[in-house]
Write an enzyme that holds these catalytic residues in place. Structure first.
Site, mmCIF file in Angstrom:
data_model
loop_
_atom_site.group_PDB
_atom_site.id
_atom_site.type_symbol
_atom_site.label_atom_id
_atom_site.label_comp_id
_atom_site.label_asym_id
_atom_site.label_seq_id
_atom_site.Cartn_x
_atom_site.Cartn_y
_atom_site.Cartn_z
ATOM 1 N N CYS A 43 0.788 -1.234 0.000
ATOM 2 C CA CYS A 43 0.000 0.000 0.000
ATOM 3 C C CYS A 43 0.822 1.287 0.000
ATOM 4 O O CYS A 43 0.531 2.209 -0.756
ATOM 5 C CB CYS A 43 -1.007 0.012 1.141
ATOM 6 S SG CYS A 43 -0.292 -0.084 2.788
ATOM 7 N N HIS B 96 -3.089 1.410 6.773
ATOM 8 C CA HIS B 96 -3.246 1.360 5.326
ATOM 9 C C HIS B 96 -2.918 2.761 4.827
ATOM 10 O O HIS B 96 -3.169 3.750 5.521
ATOM 11 C CB HIS B 96 -4.667 0.938 4.951
ATOM 12 C CG HIS B 96 -4.879 0.867 3.470
ATOM 13 N ND1 HIS B 96 -4.011 0.209 2.624
ATOM 14 C CD2 HIS B 96 -5.841 1.398 2.679
ATOM 15 C CE1 HIS B 96 -4.438 0.341 1.383
ATOM 16 N NE2 HIS B 96 -5.542 1.064 1.385
ATOM 17 N N ASP C 8 -7.207 5.813 -3.787
ATOM 18 C CA ASP C 8 -6.446 4.680 -3.279
ATOM 19 C C ASP C 8 -6.022 3.781 -4.433
ATOM 20 O O ASP C 8 -6.846 3.093 -5.020
ATOM 21 C CB ASP C 8 -7.310 3.905 -2.281
ATOM 22 C CG ASP C 8 -6.500 2.840 -1.568
ATOM 23 O OD1 ASP C 8 -5.343 2.591 -1.974
ATOM 24 O OD2 ASP C 8 -7.023 2.250 -0.609
#
Ligand code: NAG
Ligand code: NAG
Ligand code: NAG
Ligand code: NAG
Length: 667
Positions: free
Chosen positions: A280, A338, A361
């Site tokens: 991530c 995250h 994202d």
């Protein structure tokens, strides 16, 4: 009767780029300017001066290399009256007194022009001829300095950080021990601008309908959605392939990347095959580079205890056994952290109350309209729970707001359960403007109530909380307190079970590495604080970026009731210390490391700046408490604030990181 001849065309690269805040892009072939602000070019004429009565100049600006795409050019005659900047395409003689021998021409572009590389053609009409010249190319980027641009930011310090800063910090670890990792965004390094423009050119949107894609590139909402899909390699020729476990030998372990430059360069040089591997923070940091290059303000954001709700009920379930060991039973998961990005733009599609930061994202988690991408989701809409709006708000909402249902099982039976609405999204942060520290932006995502409360209290006989005394550091015992409250007016004898497991940020814990059990006698209504410590020999195998899940279960043998408290945290790496940096052309730095472990360590120390390796040294069998020093000499090539990163990869898998900002003065 002599005709007009153009001897020379000057694009004034240096001056234009300085005025357009693009002077960082030095190795780029085309002139780089921002939309909504005029730039200047000049012509040098031969034979005779320009005659406004009989001659005419017409400019043609076209985007894309396919000249038969008719929609994608504009033509403008050069005027003598000043054109209004930032609303339309235009070309005018420099109003500061035209020089007809060397005419200087201001080109204006609208603040809504598509982003990309344009070519300039000039047609010269005189009474005796018509000639065409190719003047060259310019790359047009978004313009946060222009109030008409959808990405306008009001303050210079914001633009310095979110557009111009080419290094930063990514936050990992846990809310208790926020760990900063240095990252080099590298947006001004050679070939990075070209790689970012290629990313738009090889997107499925461009390949299927280039005209539509070019036109849509006026809009940062569209651009950011395309980039979010193109950073991961699912569904397209995107930049990074994700891998979350197992063996990374086919590529690079995600935790060893130090910047975006190596990744984007490798992707472009390979002809756009995915770079292995990302997780991530790598996806987010590379997206941040691309957005800053394109002129869209961007920052990397960390959400701690980020929920991935697989069944959409906004509840995450966790299971423990009666001794405090966490069980891998649930499909739902909570990642300790995250990482995504926020980009700054207006939302003409939604209304001005949703302008501002938008979540995007690029980590491939769920498909959005059939493609692995996510956002832009207005942060404001998340806070106000406006779930119905585009894009992907329910998914991001669960990541920051789901509640956690914790269940203790004994022989398959639930012996205790509790619900926690505070843990998920308990801290959301990004690097502060101009300073190397985290800024807490949790309040932007949720209405935070100031009520504190023990999370694992019950109305039954005893309650328990677990608190770390200080952030754990490698080589030092982990000390923590268990606070036990007897709520009843009778004395009790309680069994305390403690359990510590190692875990990766996005996985269930692995085996128990430490456990303890003791009996605690409590007087009626007594509040007892029990201190414990885990010595370094027990956790020395928990290394690298692993975390620790620590839990306590109190058992009341008289009635078989149990209560649980747990905490997750990481062990802070020992620090690399950087010595002073002397100004001047030849710079020297000293990197030093002191072994905090109880065993000798070996490893490789590397020092890098903006993707370049400045030094490397092997360290062999450094004894406990021993210290190594590595002096380093280098000649910085660019002025400004530069980040130097050092990392020590120990053979026991531990990674030790450090960085130093260095100010390089203009000579
Ligand atoms: C330009 O685009 C048209 C229409 O999409 C296509 O037919 C043509 O082959 C393209 N030409 C070049 C040189 O790419
Ligand atoms: C301008 O860009 C086109 C491709 O878009 C390229 O073919 C051409 O060589 C470039 N011209 C200059 C002067 O750089
Ligand atoms: C980038 O951020 C670092 C760390 O906060 C700071 O030292 C540096 O001055 C910033 N650079 C720019 C160009 O703002
Ligand atoms: C972060 O901000 C929220 C809301 O303003 C606040 O409740 C919380 O205590 C802060 N957390 C930290 C670690 O500062």
């Amino acid at each position: 009767f002599t005709d007009l001849v153009i001897q020379h065309v000057k694009l004034w690269r240096h001056d234009n780029q300085k005025l357009h805040q693009t002077e960082g892009f030095v190795g780029v072939k085309a002139l780089v300017v921002r939309r909504g602000k005029p730039f200047r070019i000049s012509l040098k004429l031969k034979e005779r001066p320009f005659n406004p009565k009989t001659d005419a100049l017409v400019f043609k600006f076209s985007i894309g290399r396919n000249s038969s795409l008719r929609h994608l050019f504009v033509k403008r005659s050069v005027t003598f009256s000043k054109v209004s900047p930032c609303s339309r395409w235009g070309a005018c003689m420099d109003p500061e007194g035209p020089d007809l021998q060397c005419p200087s021409i201001l080109i204006s572009t609208p603040a809504t022009a598509p982003v990309g590389t344009y070519s300039i053609q000039m047609f010269v009409f005189t009474p005796s001829s018509r000639k065409t010249y190719r003047l060259g190319n310019f790359t047009l980027l978004c313009n946060p300095w222009c109030s008409k641009d959808a990405v306008f930011l009001s303050f210079e310090d914001q633009r310095e950080e979110y557009i111009q800063n080419d290094s930063g910090l990514l936050y990992m670890g846990t809310p208790l021990s926020v760990a900063a990792r240095p990252w080099s965004f590298d947006q001004f390094e050679p070939d990075i601008l070209e790689a970012c423009l290629s990313l738009l050119q090889v997107s499925p949107q461009h390949l299927t309908n280039p005209v539509k894609d070019y036109k849509s590139r006026a809009d940062p909402i569209y651009i950011s959605r395309v980039v979010s899909a193109m950073i991961n390699s699912e569904d397209d020729r995107g930049v990074l392939k994700g891998k979350w476990s197992g063996d990374f030998t086919q590529g690079v372990d995600p935790s060893t990347w130090t910047g975006s430059g190596d990744i984007l360069t490798q992707w472009a040089e390979s002809g756009f095959s995915p770079v292995m591997y990302g997780q991530c923070w790598v996806f987010a940091a590379v997206m941040c580079t691309v957005m800053r290059v394109l002129g869209i303000p961007c920052r990397v954001v960390t959400n701690y205890n980020s929920a991935h709700d697989t069944n959409g009920n906004l509840v995450i379930e966790e299971f423990y056994n009666e001794l405090g060991k966490k069980l891998p039973h649930s499909k739902d998961s909570i990642w300790n952290f995250h990482v995504w990005v926020e980009c700054w733009m207006t939302r003409k599609d939604l209304g001005s109350d949703l302008n501002g930061w938008q979540v995007l994202d690029p980590t491939p988690q769920e498909r959005s309209a059939g493609v692995f991408c996510c956002g832009p989701a207005p942060v404001r809409a998340l806070r106000d729970r406006r779930i119905e709006l585009p894009y992907d708000i329910p998914f991001v909402y669960a990541e920051v707001k789901a509640s956690v249902h914790t269940v203790v099982l004994r022989e398959g039976q639930v012996v205790c359960s509790s619900r926690d609405t505070k843990r998920v999204g308990s801290l959301i942060c990004t690097k502060a403007i101009g300073h190397p520290r985290p800024e807490n932006i949790t309040g932007d995502y949720k209405h935070v109530k100031s009520t504190h409360g023990a999370l694992y209290t019950t109305s039954q006989g005893v309650s328990v909380t677990l608190t770390l005394e200080k952030a754990p550091v490698a080589g030092v015992p982990i000390t923590f307190r268990v606070t036990i409250t007897n709520k009843e007016t009778v004395a009790k004898e309680i069994i305390e079970h403690l359990n510590a497991q190692a875990k990766q940020y996005n996985h269930s814990p692995s085996d128990t590495f430490w456990e303890a059990e003791s009996v605690v006698k409590l007087a009626p209504l007594e509040v007892r604080v029990v201190r414990h410590q885990i010595s370094p020999v027990h956790y020395e195998d928990v290394v690298g970026d692993d975390l620790i899940n620590l839990a306590v279960v109190l058992e009341d043998p008289s009635n078989q009731q149990r209560v649980l408290a747990c905490e997750e945290f990481n062990i802070e790496s020992p620090q690399l210390d950087e010595g002073a940096v002397n100004r001047g052309t030849q710079q020297t730095a000293v990197v030093s490391f002191t072994n905090p472990f109880s065993v000798p360590v070996s490893g490789v120390l590397t020092i890098r700046a903006a993707g370049l390796k400045l030094g490397e040294r092997e360290i062999l069998n450094l004894p406990p408490g021993g210290r190594v020093q590595q002096p380093l000499s280098f000649v910085p090539e660019k002025a400004g604030t530069r980040m130097i990163q050092a990392r020590l990869d120990l053979t026991n898998r531990a990674v030790v990181r450090g960085y130093q900002m260095v100010t390089v003065n203009r000579n």
